[in-house]
Structures are given as C-alpha cells and as structure tokens.
Design an enzyme around this catalytic site. Structure first.
Site, PDB file in Angstrom:
ATOM      1  N   ASP A   1       0.664  -1.255   0.132  1.00  0.00           N
ATOM      2  CA  ASP A   1       0.049  -0.015   0.173  1.00  0.00           C
ATOM      3  C   ASP A   1       0.863   1.367   0.064  1.00  0.00           C
ATOM      4  O   ASP A   1       2.071   1.430   0.648  1.00  0.00           O
ATOM      5  CB  ASP A   1      -0.915  -0.020   1.265  1.00  0.00           C
ATOM      6  CG  ASP A   1      -2.232   0.648   0.890  1.00  0.00           C
ATOM      7  OD1 ASP A   1      -2.379   1.118  -0.146  1.00  0.00           O
ATOM      8  OD2 ASP A   1      -3.143   0.655   2.011  1.00  0.00           O
TER       9      ASP A   1
ATOM     10  N   ARG B   1       0.086   7.506  -2.934  1.00  0.00           N
ATOM     11  CA  ARG B   1       0.631   8.591  -2.107  1.00  0.00           C
ATOM     12  C   ARG B   1       1.812   9.194  -2.317  1.00  0.00           C
ATOM     13  O   ARG B   1       2.290  10.250  -2.218  1.00  0.00           O
ATOM     14  CB  ARG B   1       0.315   8.182  -0.431  1.00  0.00           C
ATOM     15  CG  ARG B   1      -1.107   8.598  -0.126  1.00  0.00           C
ATOM     16  CD  ARG B   1      -1.387   7.741   1.219  1.00  0.00           C
ATOM     17  NE  ARG B   1      -1.594   6.214   0.919  1.00  0.00           N
ATOM     18  CZ  ARG B   1      -1.558   5.538   1.966  1.00  0.00           C
ATOM     19  NH1 ARG B   1      -1.211   5.929   3.259  1.00  0.00           N
ATOM     20  NH2 ARG B   1      -1.788   4.119   1.726  1.00  0.00           N
ATOM     21  N   TRP B   2       2.674   8.089  -2.516  1.00  0.00           N
ATOM     22  CA  TRP B   2       4.224   8.178  -2.737  1.00  0.00           C
ATOM     23  C   TRP B   2       4.289   9.235  -3.932  1.00  0.00           C
ATOM     24  O   TRP B   2       4.975  10.221  -3.859  1.00  0.00           O
ATOM     25  CB  TRP B   2       4.966   6.802  -3.073  1.00  0.00           C
ATOM     26  CG  TRP B   2       6.263   6.948  -3.357  1.00  0.00           C
ATOM     27  CD1 TRP B   2       7.232   6.601  -2.458  1.00  0.00           C
ATOM     28  CD2 TRP B   2       7.201   7.362  -4.276  1.00  0.00           C
ATOM     29  NE1 TRP B   2       8.586   6.936  -2.838  1.00  0.00           N
ATOM     30  CE2 TRP B   2       8.222   7.296  -4.318  1.00  0.00           C
ATOM     31  CE3 TRP B   2       6.411   7.638  -5.956  1.00  0.00           C
ATOM     32  CZ2 TRP B   2       9.265   7.570  -5.208  1.00  0.00           C
ATOM     33  CZ3 TRP B   2       7.648   7.842  -6.678  1.00  0.00           C
ATOM     34  CH2 TRP B   2       9.050   7.956  -6.578  1.00  0.00           C
TER      35      TRP B   2
ATOM     36  N   HIS C   1       3.079   3.199  -8.993  1.00  0.00           N
ATOM     37  CA  HIS C   1       3.158   1.895  -9.419  1.00  0.00           C
ATOM     38  C   HIS C   1       4.162   1.259  -9.892  1.00  0.00           C
ATOM     39  O   HIS C   1       4.777   0.273  -9.551  1.00  0.00           O
ATOM     40  CB  HIS C   1       1.765   1.421  -9.998  1.00  0.00           C
ATOM     41  CG  HIS C   1       0.372   1.864  -9.425  1.00  0.00           C
ATOM     42  ND1 HIS C   1       0.230   1.295  -8.284  1.00  0.00           N
ATOM     43  CD2 HIS C   1      -0.899   2.621  -9.834  1.00  0.00           C
ATOM     44  CE1 HIS C   1      -1.088   1.752  -7.685  1.00  0.00           C
ATOM     45  NE2 HIS C   1      -1.599   2.395  -8.844  1.00  0.00           N
TER      46      HIS C   1
ATOM     47  N   LEU D   1      12.593 -20.009  -3.316  1.00  0.00           N
ATOM     48  CA  LEU D   1      11.455 -19.115  -2.842  1.00  0.00           C
ATOM     49  C   LEU D   1      10.119 -19.285  -3.722  1.00  0.00           C
ATOM     50  O   LEU D   1       9.956 -19.448  -4.732  1.00  0.00           O
ATOM     51  CB  LEU D   1      11.735 -17.554  -2.854  1.00  0.00           C
ATOM     52  CG  LEU D   1      10.389 -16.719  -2.591  1.00  0.00           C
ATOM     53  CD1 LEU D   1      10.333 -16.527  -1.079  1.00  0.00           C
ATOM     54  CD2 LEU D   1      10.880 -15.262  -3.084  1.00  0.00           C
TER      55      LEU D   1
END
Ligand code: FPP
Length: 227
Positions: free
Chosen positions: A2, A6-7, A19, A113
């Site tokens: 999230d 805002r960034w 994004h 992973l």
C-alpha cells in the site's frame, strides 16, 4: 503493498509512477527474501475490489502486470523462484492469462522461494471457491463432513506453510480481504513506510519484530516456554 498513489502524490507525479516504483520495490523484496531463505512470499498486487478504481489506472496496472510477467520471469527462474498467481484469473485479458500460464509452467519445478502474486484475489472469494472445490471432489459427501482440515486443502496456498508474518505498508491497519483463512495465527506488522520506499532494511526490521514475538497458538505463555 500500500502507498504507491500517496508516494506519487507527495512528489506531484501521476499515480502510475508510484505503481512503477512499486514494481521496483517488488523486485528488491523478492530478491532479499530469496537470499534470506524465506520459504514463501505472497504479495497482494490487485484485489477483487481494485476494479473499482478509475479505468485508466486499472488499464495501466494491467499493462504493468503483463510487462512484469514477460520481463521478470527469466530472472525469477534463474534464481530458482517458483511463481504462482492466486486469484480469479478469468477476469484478465487472454494475453495476461497466457503469460501467467507460461510464467508458472516455466518456474514450476523450482525449489527456492515460492512467490505468490495475489491478483484479482479476495479472501472471501478464496473461501467460497474452496467450498465449491471440496464439493466437486466429494459430490456424494454430506456437507457435515466438511471440516477445517478438508477446507484448508482447497484454499489458495494449500500445501504451503500458513503465513508467519503479514506486513502492511502505507500506515493502514486492516486486513482488506487478504488471506483471511490462512492468517488465523499470523503475526501482523504495520508500517507507515509507503510501498515504493520499502526496501531490504524494512524487511529486516519486520523480521526482527517478528522474531521477538511470543506465539502461543491458544496456549498459555508458561506452556509455550516449557516446550
Ligand atoms: C496499492 O497502493 C497498490 C496497488 C493496488 C497496486 C500494487 C501494484 C504494484 C506494487 C506494482 C505491480 C506489481 C506487480 C506484481 C506486477 P495504492 O495505489 O492503494 O496507494 P495509495 O493507498 O497511496 O493510494
């Protein structure tokens, strides 16, 4: 993940740039988790509710998702990462669906992973789908035979350990329909850091916090200590 919007807003940039920077953070975090020996990492990239965003943002996110699938799969494969997409993929374009299948099959035998990307995913959707899958597999069983163990075999991520740690960036302190079944005993770590700023040291900080928790799984603290 999230805080992309805002960034960007803080820098007077379009949300989409946030994004794009978010995708860089994804690469950092995947690489660091892989080096640390994390068994399984699940990233919430697009929720069933995210379709409600402006059409232009949704289209751009789809473009980024496609580009990431096409460009990053080689590196994931080289690093022994097994990629899985969880969520209802039928809503994506045929091109995205085909690239998901390619990326998954190319990395299917990797044993490093396990990277799960939740895309068009919702925890409630997951639980309902699990019930349907159970019924398909057991058409003659009465519903009274459905129990937690049986349902748990049909939710997304079945076969992987339940998540130890949830990290939510961007300062919100809620679960937002993420892995609601799987996170019954998960430890939560909330941070105000916006996702594009999330880096290796942020992961280390979250893991340090996790390592200091006492996990009781319903038992008393004394019981846990005597184990
Ligand atoms: C939430 O931040 C972020 C998203 C809905 C999209 C996440 C996508 C990425 C990190 C990049 C692509 C990733 C992959 C795996 C292809 P927000 O937009 O809600 O931010 P805000 O709360 O500041 O508005």
């Amino acid at each position: 993940m999230d805080g992309n919007g805002r960034w960007a807003k803080k820098r007077l940039l379009p949300r989409f740039i946030g994004h794009q920077k978010g995708l860089n953070a994804v690469k950092r975090v995947v690489s660091h988790c892989s080096e640390l020996g994390v068994r399984s990492l699940t990233l919430f990239a697009f929720s069933t509710e995210n379709w409600r965003r402006p059409e232009d943002e949704v289209n751009k996110l789809m473009g980024l998702f496609l580009k990431a699938l096409q460009r990053e799969v080689g590196k994931l494969d080289e690093n022994n990462v097994k990629l899985q997409i969880i969520g209802d993929r039928s809503a994506f374009s045929e091109e995205i669906q085909a690239n998901i299948e390619l990326a998954e099959s190319r990395t299917a035998d990797n044993v490093g992973l396990v990277l799960n990307i939740a895309a068009n995913y919702g925890g409630r959707w997951d639980v309902v789908e699990a019930v349907k899958k159970w019924q398909e597999k057991n058409p003659h069983s009465p519903i009274s035979e459905l129990d937690e163990q049986a349902l748990g075999q049909h939710v997304c991520l079945a076969g992987l350990p339940e998540p130890d740690l949830l990290i939510r960036t961007g300062g919100e302190q809620r679960i937002s329909n993420f892995l609601i079944w799987q996170m019954a005993y998960t430890e939560f770590f909330f941070t105000p850091t916006l996702w594009p700023d999330f880096d290796e040291s942020s992961i280390d900080e979250a893991i340090l916090s996790f390592s200091q928790r006492e996990r009781r799984f319903g038992k008393t603290g004394d019981q846990v200590k005597s184990c």
